[in-house]
Design an enzyme around this catalytic site. Sequence first.
Site, PDB file in Angstrom:
ATOM      1  NE  ARG A 224      11.870   5.420   6.280  1.00  0.00           N
ATOM      2  CZ  ARG A 224      10.908   5.539   7.201  1.00  0.00           C
ATOM      3  NH1 ARG A 224      10.005   6.504   7.094  1.00  0.00           N
ATOM      4  NH2 ARG A 224      10.852   4.726   8.240  1.00  0.00           N
ATOM      5  CG  HIS A 272      10.156  11.191  10.071  1.00  0.00           C
ATOM      6  ND1 HIS A 272      11.222  10.468   9.562  1.00  0.00           N
ATOM      7  CD2 HIS A 272       9.160  10.288  10.232  1.00  0.00           C
ATOM      8  CE1 HIS A 272      10.872   9.198   9.436  1.00  0.00           C
ATOM      9  NE2 HIS A 272       9.619   9.071   9.838  1.00  0.00           N
TER      10      HIS A 272
HETATM   11  P1  NDP Z   1       4.013  -2.337   3.989  1.00  0.00           P
HETATM   12  O1  NDP Z   1       5.226  -3.206   3.891  1.00  0.00           O
HETATM   13  O2  NDP Z   1       2.813  -2.858   4.680  1.00  0.00           O
HETATM   14  O3  NDP Z   1       3.549  -1.893   2.526  1.00  0.00           O
HETATM   15  C1  NDP Z   1       4.447  -1.547   1.543  1.00  0.00           C
HETATM   16  C2  NDP Z   1       3.698  -1.405   0.230  1.00  0.00           C
HETATM   17  O4  NDP Z   1       4.629  -0.988  -0.767  1.00  0.00           O
HETATM   18  C3  NDP Z   1       3.101  -2.720  -0.246  1.00  0.00           C
HETATM   19  O5  NDP Z   1       1.850  -2.484  -0.866  1.00  0.00           O
HETATM   20  C4  NDP Z   1       4.123  -3.197  -1.266  1.00  0.00           C
HETATM   21  O6  NDP Z   1       3.607  -4.034  -2.278  1.00  0.00           O
HETATM   22  C5  NDP Z   1       4.552  -1.885  -1.877  1.00  0.00           C
HETATM   23  N1  NDP Z   1       5.858  -2.026  -2.542  1.00  0.00           N
HETATM   24  C6  NDP Z   1       7.048  -2.343  -1.993  1.00  0.00           C
HETATM   25  N2  NDP Z   1       7.992  -2.414  -2.942  1.00  0.00           N
HETATM   26  C7  NDP Z   1       7.386  -2.131  -4.111  1.00  0.00           C
HETATM   27  C8  NDP Z   1       7.821  -2.062  -5.466  1.00  0.00           C
HETATM   28  N3  NDP Z   1       9.084  -2.302  -5.802  1.00  0.00           N
HETATM   29  N4  NDP Z   1       6.922  -1.761  -6.410  1.00  0.00           N
HETATM   30  C9  NDP Z   1       5.621  -1.532  -6.085  1.00  0.00           C
HETATM   31  N5  NDP Z   1       5.130  -1.584  -4.822  1.00  0.00           N
HETATM   32  C10 NDP Z   1       6.006  -1.887  -3.852  1.00  0.00           C
HETATM   33  O7  NDP Z   1       4.506  -0.974   4.656  1.00  0.00           O
HETATM   34  P2  NDP Z   1       3.645   0.069   5.504  1.00  0.00           P
HETATM   35  O8  NDP Z   1       2.419   0.389   4.739  1.00  0.00           O
HETATM   36  O9  NDP Z   1       3.502  -0.389   6.897  1.00  0.00           O
HETATM   37  O10 NDP Z   1       4.650   1.326   5.526  1.00  0.00           O
HETATM   38  C11 NDP Z   1       5.065   1.953   4.327  1.00  0.00           C
HETATM   39  C12 NDP Z   1       6.185   2.910   4.621  1.00  0.00           C
HETATM   40  O11 NDP Z   1       5.708   4.075   5.293  1.00  0.00           O
HETATM   41  C13 NDP Z   1       7.273   2.395   5.566  1.00  0.00           C
HETATM   42  O12 NDP Z   1       8.169   1.528   4.913  1.00  0.00           O
HETATM   43  C14 NDP Z   1       7.932   3.687   5.991  1.00  0.00           C
HETATM   44  O13 NDP Z   1       8.951   4.003   5.074  1.00  0.00           O
HETATM   45  C15 NDP Z   1       6.818   4.728   5.888  1.00  0.00           C
HETATM   46  N6  NDP Z   1       6.422   5.239   7.213  1.00  0.00           N
HETATM   47  C16 NDP Z   1       6.518   6.596   7.448  1.00  0.00           C
HETATM   48  C17 NDP Z   1       6.128   7.131   8.656  1.00  0.00           C
HETATM   49  C18 NDP Z   1       6.184   8.599   8.880  1.00  0.00           C
HETATM   50  O14 NDP Z   1       5.915   9.072   9.989  1.00  0.00           O
HETATM   51  N7  NDP Z   1       6.508   9.400   7.885  1.00  0.00           N
HETATM   52  C19 NDP Z   1       5.627   6.285   9.736  1.00  0.00           C
HETATM   53  C20 NDP Z   1       5.575   4.883   9.396  1.00  0.00           C
HETATM   54  C21 NDP Z   1       5.956   4.400   8.175  1.00  0.00           C
HETATM   55  P3  NDP Z   1       3.017  -5.470  -1.895  1.00  0.00           P
HETATM   56  O15 NDP Z   1       1.698  -5.180  -1.188  1.00  0.00           O
HETATM   57  O16 NDP Z   1       2.833  -6.125  -3.209  1.00  0.00           O
HETATM   58  O17 NDP Z   1       4.015  -6.130  -0.989  1.00  0.00           O
END
Ligand code: NDP
Length: 309
Positions: A224, A272
């Site tokens: 993001r 995007h």
């Molecule tokens: P998930 O919720 O499966 O994974 C998020 C990861 O981020 C987890 O490993 C989580 O840790 C980690 N995380 C969250 N908060 C923190 C923090 N404060 N400190 C450290 N690590 C943190 O999400 P997805 O993998 O499915 O998607 C990730 C992002 O990709 C989406 O939120 C979206 O913004 C983006 N996206 C972009 C697209 C594009 O076309 N550009 C398409 C789809 C998604 P933990 O494992 O410990 O919970």
Amino acid sequence: MIKALFSAPIDKWDKYEAPLHAAFALKGLQVDLSPDHAAEDVDYVIYSPHGPVSDFSSFTKAKAVLSLWAGVEKIVTNPTLTQPLCRMVDAGLEEGMIEWVAGHVLRYHLGMDAHIVNPDHHWVPAVPPLARRRKVTLLGLGALGAACAKTLASLRFDVSGWSRRPKDIAGITCFSGDDGLKEALERAEILVLLLPLTTETENLMNAERLGWLPKGAFLLNPGRGALVDDEALISALDTGHLAGATLDVFREEPLPQDHAFWPHPKVTVTPHIASETRAETAAMVVAENIRRSEAGEPLLYLVDRTAGY
Ligand code: NDP
């Protein structure tokens, strides 16, 4: 008959109508997707942030809001949302993201730009190191981050990742929490951001943390836009601390024409398109969650409203 509302732009309906009906049939569900349901009669809202519904208060009977998007930052803080919220985890979305991330990592790793744009026909036979000598770090080891990390490791990159909670993934050096961030960034010759946007992650890559990256590092952001401080990134590129950035997501989209990222020689902008939810596979996820809810089973991919993702 279960009543569901498809709250997404009309072009999405064209893509989703047949896959949703097929998925409901496969799961043995009778679902009426008429757009004319009264809000108070709707059992499930299938949601896109670009669809018409943004006030959930009249959906008094709705058992869940099922997001077609993986990122839920636009809805998670909505005060009218009292229903359980599920985000999208979709095999098609994952595949697309793997391809985008692997493609751009390989571009930087192999130094492809020098050969694609070579107007003076320089013959510089600089052989890139093997992937095993290239350190790649992913911030975010969730559905998408972990999938990309595993693919990069299968290409033999030296892969590490960072998440909120500790993780153990074969072949990946895992860091977590505030303490792990510096170590994860210090080794990132190529950094990939696949974090959700939350109050904790906004501006995570500020001037100080960009400074923790090794000199000459590359940054890929398919997560993001607001994960990165735009001005700090431009400054890090201008001083030569960072060698390049490929950005797919932005604070404002479409990226304004006068934004400094567009003309910057070290920035590649993609609009995007890193990946998107694919109707055939996502319809099965929606149908499975409705089946679970109707059977009294726990919903998949329930958003933790406190954590914000
Ligand atoms: P998930 O919720 O499966 O994974 C998020 C990861 O981020 C987890 O490993 C989580 O840790 C980690 N995380 C969250 N908060 C923190 C923090 N404060 N400190 C450290 N690590 C943190 O999400 P997805 O993998 O499915 O998607 C990730 C992002 O990709 C989406 O939120 C979206 O913004 C983006 N996206 C972009 C697209 C594009 O076309 N550009 C398409 C789809 C998604 P933990 O494992 O410990 O919970």
